[in-house]
Design an enzyme around this catalytic site. Structure first.
Site, mmCIF file in Angstrom:
data_model
loop_
_atom_site.group_PDB
_atom_site.id
_atom_site.type_symbol
_atom_site.label_atom_id
_atom_site.label_comp_id
_atom_site.label_asym_id
_atom_site.label_seq_id
_atom_site.Cartn_x
_atom_site.Cartn_y
_atom_site.Cartn_z
ATOM 1 N N CYS A 1 0.818 -1.226 0.000
ATOM 2 C CA CYS A 1 0.000 0.000 0.000
ATOM 3 C C CYS A 1 0.849 1.273 0.000
ATOM 4 O O CYS A 1 0.362 2.352 -0.328
ATOM 5 C CB CYS A 1 -0.941 0.007 1.195
ATOM 6 S SG CYS A 1 -2.097 -1.375 1.160
ATOM 7 N N HIS B 1 -3.053 7.290 2.256
ATOM 8 C CA HIS B 1 -3.531 6.008 1.733
ATOM 9 C C HIS B 1 -4.932 5.756 2.281
ATOM 10 O O HIS B 1 -5.209 6.006 3.459
ATOM 11 C CB HIS B 1 -2.574 4.901 2.169
ATOM 12 C CG HIS B 1 -3.103 3.533 1.921
ATOM 13 N ND1 HIS B 1 -3.628 3.165 0.716
ATOM 14 C CD2 HIS B 1 -3.211 2.448 2.749
ATOM 15 C CE1 HIS B 1 -4.041 1.909 0.806
ATOM 16 N NE2 HIS B 1 -3.796 1.459 2.018
ATOM 17 N N ASN C 1 -10.112 -0.038 -0.196
ATOM 18 C CA ASN C 1 -8.647 0.046 -0.154
ATOM 19 C C ASN C 1 -8.100 -0.519 -1.468
ATOM 20 O O ASN C 1 -8.194 -1.719 -1.716
ATOM 21 C CB ASN C 1 -8.148 -0.768 1.050
ATOM 22 C CG ASN C 1 -6.635 -0.740 1.186
ATOM 23 O OD1 ASN C 1 -5.926 -0.323 0.284
ATOM 24 N ND2 ASN C 1 -6.154 -1.205 2.328
HETATM 25 O O1 UT7 Z 1 -3.665 -0.810 3.703
HETATM 26 C C1 UT7 Z 1 -3.231 -1.103 5.001
HETATM 27 C C2 UT7 Z 1 -3.808 -2.383 5.397
HETATM 28 N N1 UT7 Z 1 -5.015 -2.476 6.072
HETATM 29 C C3 UT7 Z 1 -5.512 -1.687 7.031
HETATM 30 O O2 UT7 Z 1 -5.142 -0.598 7.259
HETATM 31 C C4 UT7 Z 1 -6.594 -2.289 7.876
HETATM 32 C C5 UT7 Z 1 -6.356 -2.022 9.333
HETATM 33 N N2 UT7 Z 1 -7.354 -2.616 10.181
HETATM 34 C C6 UT7 Z 1 -8.672 -2.249 10.166
HETATM 35 O O3 UT7 Z 1 -9.065 -1.391 9.406
HETATM 36 C C7 UT7 Z 1 -9.594 -2.887 11.170
HETATM 37 O O4 UT7 Z 1 -8.856 -3.633 12.101
HETATM 38 C C8 UT7 Z 1 -10.666 -3.788 10.489
HETATM 39 C C9 UT7 Z 1 -11.628 -2.927 9.714
HETATM 40 C C10 UT7 Z 1 -9.998 -4.794 9.586
HETATM 41 C C11 UT7 Z 1 -11.457 -4.537 11.575
HETATM 42 O O5 UT7 Z 1 -12.056 -3.608 12.474
HETATM 43 P P1 UT7 Z 1 -11.983 -3.858 14.025
HETATM 44 O O6 UT7 Z 1 -12.738 -2.777 14.668
HETATM 45 O O7 UT7 Z 1 -10.534 -4.015 14.395
HETATM 46 O O8 UT7 Z 1 -12.784 -5.217 14.177
HETATM 47 P P2 UT7 Z 1 -12.290 -6.583 14.821
HETATM 48 O O9 UT7 Z 1 -11.299 -7.249 13.944
HETATM 49 O O10 UT7 Z 1 -11.910 -6.316 16.227
HETATM 50 O O11 UT7 Z 1 -13.638 -7.428 14.790
HETATM 51 C C12 UT7 Z 1 -14.774 -7.067 15.595
HETATM 52 C C13 UT7 Z 1 -15.888 -8.048 15.329
HETATM 53 C C14 UT7 Z 1 -15.462 -9.511 15.424
HETATM 54 O O12 UT7 Z 1 -16.506 -10.238 16.039
HETATM 55 P P3 UT7 Z 1 -16.406 -10.659 17.589
HETATM 56 O O13 UT7 Z 1 -15.165 -11.515 17.705
HETATM 57 O O14 UT7 Z 1 -16.296 -9.388 18.348
HETATM 58 O O15 UT7 Z 1 -17.687 -11.406 17.815
HETATM 59 C C15 UT7 Z 1 -15.343 -9.949 13.974
HETATM 60 O O16 UT7 Z 1 -15.559 -11.324 13.816
HETATM 61 O O17 UT7 Z 1 -16.396 -7.896 13.994
HETATM 62 C C16 UT7 Z 1 -16.439 -9.159 13.328
HETATM 63 N N3 UT7 Z 1 -16.226 -8.949 11.895
HETATM 64 C C17 UT7 Z 1 -17.215 -8.693 11.031
HETATM 65 N N4 UT7 Z 1 -18.537 -8.556 11.183
HETATM 66 C C18 UT7 Z 1 -19.275 -8.284 10.104
HETATM 67 C C19 UT7 Z 1 -15.057 -8.974 11.226
HETATM 68 N N5 UT7 Z 1 -15.271 -8.722 9.913
HETATM 69 C C20 UT7 Z 1 -16.591 -8.550 9.772
HETATM 70 C C21 UT7 Z 1 -17.423 -8.250 8.664
HETATM 71 N N6 UT7 Z 1 -18.741 -8.119 8.876
HETATM 72 N N7 UT7 Z 1 -16.927 -8.094 7.428
#
Ligand code: UT7
Length: 325
Positions: A115, A252, A282
């Site tokens: 990225c 980004h 992204n």
């Molecule tokens: O280009 C650079 C690379 N990428 C990034 O910059 C991404 C950086 N990270 C992020 O943007 C965030 O960490 C994410 C958007 C990927 C995830 O957000 P988060 O607030 O950190 O969520 P999480 O991983 O803590 O997940 C929270 C909950 C989980 O459920 P439980 O365990 O709390 O029951 C996940 O299973 O959300 C669930 N979850 C979803 N629910 C619905 C994860 N993905 C999804 C989804 N739809 N697509």
């Protein structure tokens, strides 16, 4: 002291025709529009057609940038394509684009910093032009991340999209001050200790497969907000400029929460931040030139404006470049 600057002569971009909304994804996997918007700000993304490789997107973006610059491929002597989704293991996507533009002169190569690829490519092109070895560079970010996603993994596949953006950089003499037009400074970093936080689990030299994207989202998020701002602070320091003087911050586009938290930490006013992640998702190395093109075409970014680009990507890699447009 006078020095050669790399001035932005033109900009262009291309997005594949097919738009996939969060509502479309809701129908085929366990996710929701509201979850995706709340956690990332993403509403929709473009997905390339099966017969549209990364180079096809890059060629269209490059042609748009050349048209914007009032130049032809004959005027270009360097092509750098930032991509992590090349058409083939080799030859480079840059040479595919060179061929597609009808060019057989100059040099073309790919640059891989995930990225952060576009920031690395701008910094690299700037150094080529500043050395006097080349005069005009096409700097392209082009990606088809839809091809390396695990469409059964809702934690990653909802985040990414396809697209390409390009700028033409031209060597011109400047006064050597921050009032010059062009790339004023660039700061690149990487730290391979984090290489397994965001990676693709395949490759020709290891598995002999293409692999799919794997990410520890929370760790990437923490690093992006906590660490990456150092390169932006370095850019201000190196040029003696301030967040107040900055006209546009074009980071980004991975996640709206990362973007707004970073801007706040850096003391950059929210109205100066360009956000396109809602419409593009992204797009990795393509996200910054796509966002720059949107902000140029809608009249926000104008000649003479101070513009900061910044990114973090797999590796980790991260970097910034301060450009007077
Ligand atoms: O280009 C650079 C690379 N990428 C990034 O910059 C991404 C950086 N990270 C992020 O943007 C965030 O960490 C994410 C958007 C990927 C995830 O957000 P988060 O607030 O950190 O969520 P999480 O991983 O803590 O997940 C929270 C909950 C989980 O459920 P439980 O365990 O709390 O029951 C996940 O299973 O959300 C669930 N979850 C979803 N629910 C619905 C994860 N993905 C999804 C989804 N739809 N697509």
């Amino acid at each position: 002291m006078k020095r050669i600057r790399s001035i932005v002569r033109g900009i262009g971009s291309y997005l594949p025709e097919r738009v996939v909304t969060n509502y479309d994804l809701e129908k085929v996997m366990d996710t929701s529009h509201d979850w995706i918007v709340q956690r990332t700000g993403i509403e929709e993304r473009h997905i390339a057609a099966d017969d549209e490789p990364t180079s096809a997107l890059g060629i269209k973006a490059a042609q748009a940038a050349l048209a914007d610059a009032g130049l032809t491929p004959a005027d270009i002597d360097l092509i750098i394509c930032a991509t992590s989704t090349p058409d083939y293991t080799f030859p480079s996507t840059a040479t595919q684009i060179q061929f597609g533009l009808g060019m057989s002169h100059g040099a073309a190569f790919d640059l891989q910093a995930v990225c952060t690829g576009f920031v690395y490519a701008v910094a690299t092109a700037d150094k080529f032009l500043a050395s006097g070895s080349h005069k005009r560079a096409l700097v392209i970010g082009a990606e088809t991340f839809s091809r390396i996603l695990d469409w059964n993994d809702r934690t990653t596949c909802v985040l990414f999209g396809d697209g390409a953006g390009a700028i033409v950089l031209e060597a011109a003499e400047g006064e050597g001050t921050s009032a010059d037009r062009g790339v004023l400074t660039s700061h690149l970093r990487s730290d391979g200790r984090y290489r397994d936080k965001l990676y693709v689990d395949g490759g020709p030299g290891s598995t002999k497969t293409t692999g799919v994207l794997k990410m520890e989202g929370r760790d990437v998020f923490r690093f992006a907000v906590g660490m990456v701002t150092d390169v932006v602070a370095d850019a201000f320091k190196a040029t003696g400029t301030t967040p107040e003087e900055l006209k546009w911050f074009v980071p980004h586009q991975a996640n709206k929460r990362i973007i707004t938290a970073s801007a706040e930490k850096l003391g950059i006013a929210p109205e100066k931040v360009v956000i396109t992640v809602n419409k593009h998702g992204n797009t990795s190395a393509a996200s910054i030139p796509l966002a720059l093109d949107v902000a140029c075409k809608d009249g926000r970014i104008k000649k003479g404006d101070l513009v900061m680009i910044e990114a973090i990507g797999g590796g980790f890699t991260w970097g910034s470049a301060l450009i007077r447009w």
